[in-house]
Structures are given as structure tokens and as C-alpha cells.
Scaffold this motif. Structure first.
Motif, PDB file in Angstrom:
ATOM      1  N   PRO A 329      58.117  50.759  31.852  1.00 32.71           N
ATOM      2  CA  PRO A 329      58.116  52.221  32.008  1.00 32.71           C
ATOM      3  C   PRO A 329      57.105  52.654  33.067  1.00 32.71           C
ATOM      4  CG  PRO A 329      58.009  51.601  29.697  1.00 32.71           C
ATOM      5  CD  PRO A 329      57.806  50.340  30.479  1.00 32.71           C
ATOM      6  N   THR A 330      57.285  53.853  33.582  1.00 33.18           N
ATOM      7  CA  THR A 330      56.438  54.333  34.679  1.00 33.18           C
ATOM      8  C   THR A 330      54.966  54.335  34.318  1.00 33.18           C
ATOM      9  OG1 THR A 330      58.230  55.740  35.470  1.00 33.18           O
ATOM     10  CG2 THR A 330      56.008  56.249  36.232  1.00 33.18           C
ATOM     11  N   TYR A 331      54.645  54.852  33.131  1.00 30.44           N
ATOM     12  CA  TYR A 331      53.229  54.947  32.775  1.00 30.44           C
ATOM     13  C   TYR A 331      52.600  53.557  32.602  1.00 30.44           C
ATOM     14  CZ  TYR A 331      54.823  54.096  27.956  1.00 30.44           C
ATOM     15  OH  TYR A 331      55.396  53.568  26.823  1.00 30.44           O
ATOM     16  N   VAL A 332      53.404  52.578  32.220  1.00 29.02           N
ATOM     17  CA  VAL A 332      52.898  51.212  32.080  1.00 29.02           C
ATOM     18  C   VAL A 332      52.673  50.578  33.454  1.00 29.02           C
ATOM     19  CG1 VAL A 332      53.401  48.903  31.206  1.00 29.02           C
ATOM     20  CG2 VAL A 332      53.982  50.912  29.842  1.00 29.02           C
ATOM     21  N   SER A 333      53.595  50.818  34.372  1.00 30.10           N
ATOM     22  CA  SER A 333      53.436  50.271  35.725  1.00 30.10           C
ATOM     23  C   SER A 333      52.214  50.856  36.408  1.00 30.10           C
ATOM     24  CB  SER A 333      54.692  50.539  36.557  1.00 30.10           C
ATOM     25  OG  SER A 333      54.887  51.924  36.775  1.00 30.10           O
ATOM     26  N   VAL A 334      51.912  52.111  36.101  1.00 29.72           N
ATOM     27  CA  VAL A 334      50.706  52.737  36.657  1.00 29.72           C
ATOM     28  C   VAL A 334      49.458  52.036  36.131  1.00 29.72           C
ATOM     29  CG1 VAL A 334      49.314  54.834  36.670  1.00 29.72           C
ATOM     30  CG2 VAL A 334      51.772  54.970  37.083  1.00 29.72           C
ATOM     31  N   ALA A 335      49.481  51.685  34.847  1.00 29.80           N
ATOM     32  CA  ALA A 335      48.344  50.953  34.273  1.00 29.80           C
ATOM     33  C   ALA A 335      48.198  49.598  34.952  1.00 29.80           C
ATOM     34  CB  ALA A 335      48.549  50.773  32.770  1.00 29.80           C
ATOM     35  N   GLY A 336      49.321  48.958  35.218  1.00 22.47           N
ATOM     36  CA  GLY A 336      49.276  47.680  35.915  1.00 22.47           C
ATOM     37  C   GLY A 336      48.730  47.808  37.316  1.00 22.47           C
ATOM     38  N   LEU A 337      49.082  48.883  37.996  1.00 22.65           N
ATOM     39  CA  LEU A 337      48.549  49.126  39.334  1.00 22.65           C
ATOM     40  C   LEU A 337      47.033  49.287  39.276  1.00 22.65           C
ATOM     41  CD1 LEU A 337      48.812  49.792  42.329  1.00 22.65           C
ATOM     42  CD2 LEU A 337      49.251  52.166  41.695  1.00 22.65           C
ATOM     43  N   GLY A 338      46.558  49.967  38.233  1.00 26.42           N
ATOM     44  CA  GLY A 338      45.110  50.106  38.070  1.00 26.42           C
ATOM     45  C   GLY A 338      44.437  48.760  37.897  1.00 26.42           C
ATOM     46  N   ALA A 339      45.118  47.857  37.186  1.00 28.88           N
ATOM     47  CA  ALA A 339      44.562  46.522  36.990  1.00 28.88           C
ATOM     48  C   ALA A 339      44.452  45.786  38.324  1.00 28.88           C
ATOM     49  CB  ALA A 339      45.441  45.733  36.023  1.00 28.88           C
ATOM     50  N   ILE A 340      45.483  45.920  39.157  1.00 29.72           N
ATOM     51  CA  ILE A 340      45.467  45.259  40.463  1.00 29.72           C
ATOM     52  C   ILE A 340      44.369  45.857  41.350  1.00 29.72           C
ATOM     53  CG2 ILE A 340      46.784  44.802  42.569  1.00 29.72           C
ATOM     54  CD1 ILE A 340      49.305  44.819  40.814  1.00 29.72           C
ATOM     55  N   ALA A 341      44.255  47.184  41.314  1.00 26.79           N
ATOM     56  CA  ALA A 341      43.201  47.839  42.096  1.00 26.79           C
ATOM     57  C   ALA A 341      41.826  47.389  41.630  1.00 26.79           C
ATOM     58  CB  ALA A 341      43.339  49.360  41.979  1.00 26.79           C
ATOM     59  N   ALA A 342      41.656  47.254  40.300  1.00 26.17           N
ATOM     60  CA  ALA A 342      40.379  46.801  39.755  1.00 26.17           C
ATOM     61  C   ALA A 342      40.076  45.376  40.200  1.00 26.17           C
ATOM     62  CB  ALA A 342      40.407  46.881  38.233  1.00 26.17           C
ATOM     63  N   ALA A 343      41.120  44.531  40.187  1.00 26.27           N
ATOM     64  CA  ALA A 343      40.932  43.144  40.605  1.00 26.27           C
ATOM     65  C   ALA A 343      40.525  43.061  42.070  1.00 26.27           C
ATOM     66  CB  ALA A 343      42.221  42.357  40.365  1.00 26.27           C
ATOM     67  N   VAL A 344      41.143  43.878  42.898  1.00 24.81           N
ATOM     68  CA  VAL A 344      40.823  43.886  44.321  1.00 24.81           C
ATOM     69  C   VAL A 344      39.382  44.324  44.543  1.00 24.81           C
ATOM     70  CG1 VAL A 344      41.282  45.084  46.490  1.00 24.81           C
ATOM     71  CG2 VAL A 344      43.179  44.178  45.145  1.00 24.81           C
ATOM     72  N   MET A 345      38.991  45.416  43.885  1.00 27.96           N
ATOM     73  CA  MET A 345      37.633  45.925  44.076  1.00 27.96           C
ATOM     74  C   MET A 345      36.580  44.938  43.585  1.00 27.96           C
ATOM     75  SD  MET A 345      37.760  49.970  43.182  1.00 27.96           S
ATOM     76  CE  MET A 345      38.430  51.154  44.350  1.00 27.96           C
ATOM     77  N   SER A 346      36.853  44.279  42.445  1.00 32.74           N
ATOM     78  CA  SER A 346      35.867  43.377  41.867  1.00 32.74           C
ATOM     79  C   SER A 346      35.592  42.182  42.773  1.00 32.74           C
ATOM     80  CB  SER A 346      36.340  42.885  40.497  1.00 32.74           C
ATOM     81  OG  SER A 346      37.504  42.092  40.619  1.00 32.74           O
ATOM     82  N   SER A 347      36.565  41.793  43.582  1.00 35.61           N
ATOM     83  CA  SER A 347      36.358  40.695  44.525  1.00 35.61           C
ATOM     84  C   SER A 347      35.855  41.190  45.877  1.00 35.61           C
ATOM     85  CB  SER A 347      37.662  39.919  44.729  1.00 35.61           C
ATOM     86  OG  SER A 347      38.101  39.352  43.526  1.00 35.61           O
TER      87      SER A 347
END
Length: 548
Positions: A329-347
Motif C-alpha cells: 500500500p502507498t503508506y507502507v511504501s512511503v515508510a520503506g522510502l524513509g528506511a532507504i533514506a535513513a540508510a543512505v544518510m547513516s552511511s
């Protein structure tokens, strides 16, 4: 696809939270600087980071965008599969080996960066040469994960990738610039928690989608494609072992690892942090493995993505955001995008801090201006962050090309820098001549082995080298072979040169690196004369006393 407004708002909120956390950490840094060395607070957190924050920031640094995206891609690819997911096992080995052998000698001498022992043993000039592979690697890594984030946001939010790259680069640079390691560490805590919650939230929706077959069945049975569990052919065993050793040993000689080691309050804490971080990386990769398995078990014709499949379209590198977008669902994919953004920033923030710390401390303070004040060092560090951040953002627009450059620079770090670090920590009798010979020989060997991604044909055809679809593939473990030859060259040349100078086979005036200390003035003769004089006095005085 229309612009995803809720997703865009959620992403903006996430970025604001990261920036606010970084600013708060910068305030904490200011308080610490009153009682400690300013540059050390910025680079290694004043050496008093608690184990909880240390564990989270170490894990988050390695669980980057490339890690979670790349794992899903490898599991999904028909030619790879789970059998070729080597990063989690490699990271566990890297952190265990690092904790057992590298933490104590680095932490006990209170080094500031990984380059300190190299400069201490081999001199500033050689240290500068050894700094280049890590600098290039950090900048290319930053650029590669920014590129991945831009592509991901273009899939899920339907915005221009370059906007995501620029905004992310500016955000990371700003909070890292303000707070140094404290900003990096405390934002890593939030980012890791966000990654963990978001990715695990997405997994059930992807697994239960009607277009997806049971991953338990498709693991060993061919359905929409070959089983995602993968297999290891006998002829590829050498390459598989080479990749595993590359990840395990090549992950150690990076400043982003030693930042955490040197920031710990004790060697024991640094070791515990290292051990547990490896298993944290394994736990964090499980959702990516499951998402890759889902992608391999999906009938894409039943989704709005349609046919041909992502692999046939050449979009396998984007399989994680594609699964989030089309199977959740859209709201779940948005949460996943946040996870990817967090992973990028943390590295990304760790890579930025790593490169700028070594430039300011090892190049500016130790070579260019040895009497530099703390204020100057901090200023150079911040300026370099802006420069490196801008360079990484510019390189990110090269897309796949920057990934290829990053992989090559990582291999150079493994082949060239890991042997050097081993020598300075465990074989102290090695010298600058051996270091230089090993660096040049290893660099030449690596280039002669070729690089298909950069269209560099191999000059050296190792056993098993074969031509596949017009591209030469090296099946021999040449990366590890190059690393071992580099290590052997450093040791052999160091001992040979020392022998030649000590035996006066080579005149001392040729010792331009001053590795053989000039012989000190003879000490035994003065000591013997003094003792002889004392004995004469005794012999002279005693007869007088007798006669008296």
C-alpha cells in the motif's frame, strides 16, 4: 504516475527530524569542547561515547543504502540468489577480526585516525599516498548511495532524482558540519530504529500480495524464475571465496570503522561494540533478503508494473523500491522510502566525516601546517566537508558509473591499504621502502587484472579467466592474491633494504627515507675509560693509605 504528496510530506518531516537531531548534537559538541580538545571531539567524540550509541552508530554506518538495496538485488537476480549474499557474513567476520586484532593496538595508542600509525611508521609523504585510496573511496561511496536514493525517490515519489540528491547531500553535510561525530552518532541511532521499523513493516504486505507465490516454495522450485536460494557452481568457488574475503578483510581498513573504535571510552567497550555490530548487520539485512525473495516469486503481469520483468528491463538494481511501490500500500511504501533514506544518510555522514577528518588531521595538521591551531583544523575540516559533499552530489548524477568507480576504489583499499595497516600494527620492522614498493606493485597488479565494469581488459589472465559475452571474467581469487602479494612485497623489500644498508652494501647517503638510523657515537669506549680511571684511582689511593 502522479506526484506522491503524502510521501513527499513524510520525507520532508523525516529530513527535518534528522536536521534537528544533528543541531542538538552540535549543541552537545559545544559543551564537550569546553573540557576537551576541539578537533578530537569533532573527530572521535572526545573518546567517551557510550556503548549503546556506539553500537547503533557502528551498525547504522554499515547498513547503508547499498547494503539493503544491493542485498535485495542479489537475491532477486536469477544468476545470483541468496548463495551470493556475502555482505552479512563478511561483515560479521570483519567486526570479529577487527575486535580481536585491530582494536587494542589502535585504541591503546589513542590515535585520532586510521592514518596515524601509517604516518608514524612510513612518514608523512607515504602516508599521503596511502590516504588517496580511502579519500576516493569515501567520496565515491557517498556519491553511489546518493545516486541510489535519487533513483528510489523517483520511483516512489515521482520526483526528479537530482532534487533528492541535492537535498540529501545538503542535509547530511549541514548536520555533520555542525556537530561532527556526535551529530553522526545520534542521527544514526534514529536512522537505525527507523530502518528497522519501516523495513519490517513492509515485509508482511509484500509477502501476502496476491501476485506473489510462497517464497518457501520458490526457494527450491522454479516458478516464475529459477529458485531464489541460488547455487554455487564449482568453477565459481574461487570467485565466491575471493568476494567473501574481500568483504571480510576489506571492510576493516576504513576510517568509518576506526572512528567508532577510537571514540569508545575503553578498548573493552570498543571490542564489544565491534562484535555486536556485526550481528546487528545480519539482523538488519533479513527484510532485504525477504523482499528480494518476494520479487523473485512475483508474477509481475498481475501488478501495475506489468511485463517485461524488472530483470528484463535492466531495473534489477531498483528491485527494493519497485517491490515497495507495486506490492505494498502507498503508506507502507512511503515508510520503506524513509528506511532507504535513513540508510543512505547513516552511511553518507560517516563517509563525509571520515574523509574530512583525515584531510584536516593527517594532511593539513601533520604536513601542510604543523603549528595549526585547533580552530584552523576545525575550519579546514568543515570546508572539506562542503567540498566533498558537493563533489559527491555531482558524481551521483553519473548513476551506475559511480558504483563501478566505488567498487574499484574499494578493491584498491583491500589490495593496497589492508596489508599496509597489518604491517604497521603487527610487523613494525617494515619500512617506507617496502611500503612504497608494495603500494606500486599492488596497484599495478590490480589494474592488469582488468575491470569489466569500466571496460578495462585484463592483461594478466589468471587461471580460469574466460570470455563471456565479449567480457573477460576472472574466476581466480585475484583480489586476495593481489593483497597477499602486496603484503609479501612490503615485508620482503623492507627486510632486503634494511639488510643492504646495515651491511653497508648500499651507502647510507642513499637512504633518502631515513629508515636506517645513523650509528650513534661509540658508547663502550667512554664507559671503559671511565671504569679504568676509577680502578686506577683505587689502586693509587690504597697504597698511599697503607704507607701512611
Amino acid at each position: 504516475m502522479a506526484l506522491n504528496i503524502p510521501g513527499l510530506v513524510a520525507t520532508i518531516v523525516f529530513y527535518v527530524i534528522m536536521l534537528a537531531t544533528g543541531i542538538w548534537a552540535a549543541w552537545k559538541t559545544k559543551k564537550e569542547e569546553k573540557n576537551a580538545n576541539r578537533s578530537e571531539v569533532a573527530m572521535v567524540g572526545g573518546r567517551n561515547m557510550n556503548i549503546f550509541v556506539g553500537l547503533f552508530t557502528t551498525t547504522a554506518t554499515w547498513v547503508g543504502g547499498g547494503y539493503i538495496n544491493g542485498t535485495s538485488e542479489i537475491v532477486y537476480l536469477p544468476t545470483r540468489g541468496l548463495a551470493w549474499v556475502l555482505a552479512p557474513v563478511g561483515y560479521v567476520l570483519a567486526f570479529i577480526i577487527g575486535g580481536l586484532f585491530f582494536v587494542k593496538p589502535m585504541r591503546s595508542k589513542s590515535y585520532v585516525t586510521m592514518m596515524d600509525p601509517l604516518q608514524e611508521t612510513y612518514g608523512n609523504t607515504m602516508g599521503t599516498l596511502l590516504f588517496l585510496p580511502t579519500l576516493i573511496g569515501d567520496v565515491f561511496w557517498f556519491a553511489a548511495i546518493l545516486s541510489a536514493l535519487g533513483a528510489t525517490m523517483s520511483v516512489i515519489l515521482d520526483i526528479r532524482g537530482y532534487l533528492a540528491i541535492i537535498i540529501s547531500a545538503c542535509t547530511v553535510t549541514l548536520y555533520t558540519l555542525l556537530g561532527g561525530l556526535y551529530s553522526v552518532a545520534y542521527t544514526d541511532v534514529i536512522q537505525l530504529v527507523f530502518m528497522m521499523v519501516s523495513l519490517w513493516t513492509c515485509v508482511p504486505f509484500a509477502l501476502l500480495n496476491s501476485a506473489t507465490e510462497s517464497i518457501y516454495y520458490t526457494a527450491v522450485n522454479e516458478f516464475y524464475q529459477v529458485p531464489w536460494i541460488g547455487k554455487l557452481e564449482t568453477e565459481y568457488l574461487g570467485r565466491w571465496l575471493d568476494e567473501l574475503l574481500y568483504v571480510a578483510l576489506g571492510s576493516i581498513p576504513w576510517q568509518i570503522y576506526f572512528q567508532r573504535v577510537l571514540a569508545a571510552s575503553s578498548s573493552r567497550q570498543a571490542r564489544l561494540t565491534s562484535y555486536f555490530a556485526g550481528f546487528g548487520c545480519v539482523f538488519m539485512v533479513i527484510p532485504s533478503v525477504l523482499i528480494g525473495a518476494v520479487a523473485a516469486s512475483t508474477d509481475w503481469n498481475q501488478t501495475s508494473y506489468g511485463l517485461p520483468t524488472p530483470n528484463e528491463r535492466g531495473e534489477s538494481s531498483m528491485i527494493l523500491p519497485i517491490v515497495l511501490q507495486y506490492l505494498c500500500p502507498t503508506y507502507v511504501s512511503v515508510a520503506g522510502l524513509g528506511a532507504i533514506a535513513a540508510a543512505v544518510m547513516s552511511s553518507a555522514d560517516s563517509a563525509l566525516l571520515s574523509a574530512s577528518s583525515m584531510l584536516a588531521h593527517n594532511i593539513y595538521r601533520k604536513i601542510l601546517r604543523k603549528k595549526a591551531t585547533e580552530k584552523e583544523v576545525i575550519c579546514i575540516m568543515r570546508v572539506s566537508m562542503v567540498v566533498f559533499g558537493a563533489a559527491a552530489a555531482g558524481l551521483a548524477f553519473l548513476s551506475n558509473s559511480v558504483y563501478d568507480l566505488w567498487f574499484l576504489s574499494g578493491e584498491l583499499v583491500y589490495a593496497l591499504l589492508f596489508p599496509q595497516l597489518c604491517c604497521v600494527l603487527f610487523i613494525p620492522s617494515t619500512n617506507t621502502y617496502g611500503s612504497a614498493a608494495g603500494f606500486l606493485f599492488g596497484f599495478l597488479l590490480r589494474l592488469l587484472a582488468g575491470e569489466p565494469s569500466l571496460k578495462i581488459s585484463p592483461i594478466i589472465h589468471y587461471p580460469g579467466c574466460s570470455l563471456v559475452d565479449g567480457v573477460y571474467i576472472q574466476l581466480f581469487p585475484f583480489k586476495t592474491f593481489t593483497m597477499l602479494l602486496t603484503l609479501g612485497t612490503i615485508i620482503a623489500v623492507s627486510y632486503l633494504v634494511a639488510f643492504l644498508f646495515k651491511r653497508n652494501i648500499l651507502p647510507h647517503r642513499w637512504d633518502v627515507c631515513s629508515v636506517i638510523k645513523e650509528r650513534e657515537a661509540s658508547v663502550p669506549l667512554p664507559e671503559i675509560d671511565e671504569q679504568a680511571g676509577l680502578q686506577v684511582n683505587i689502586v693509587y689511593i690504597n697504597p698511599i693509605e697503607i704507607h701512611t
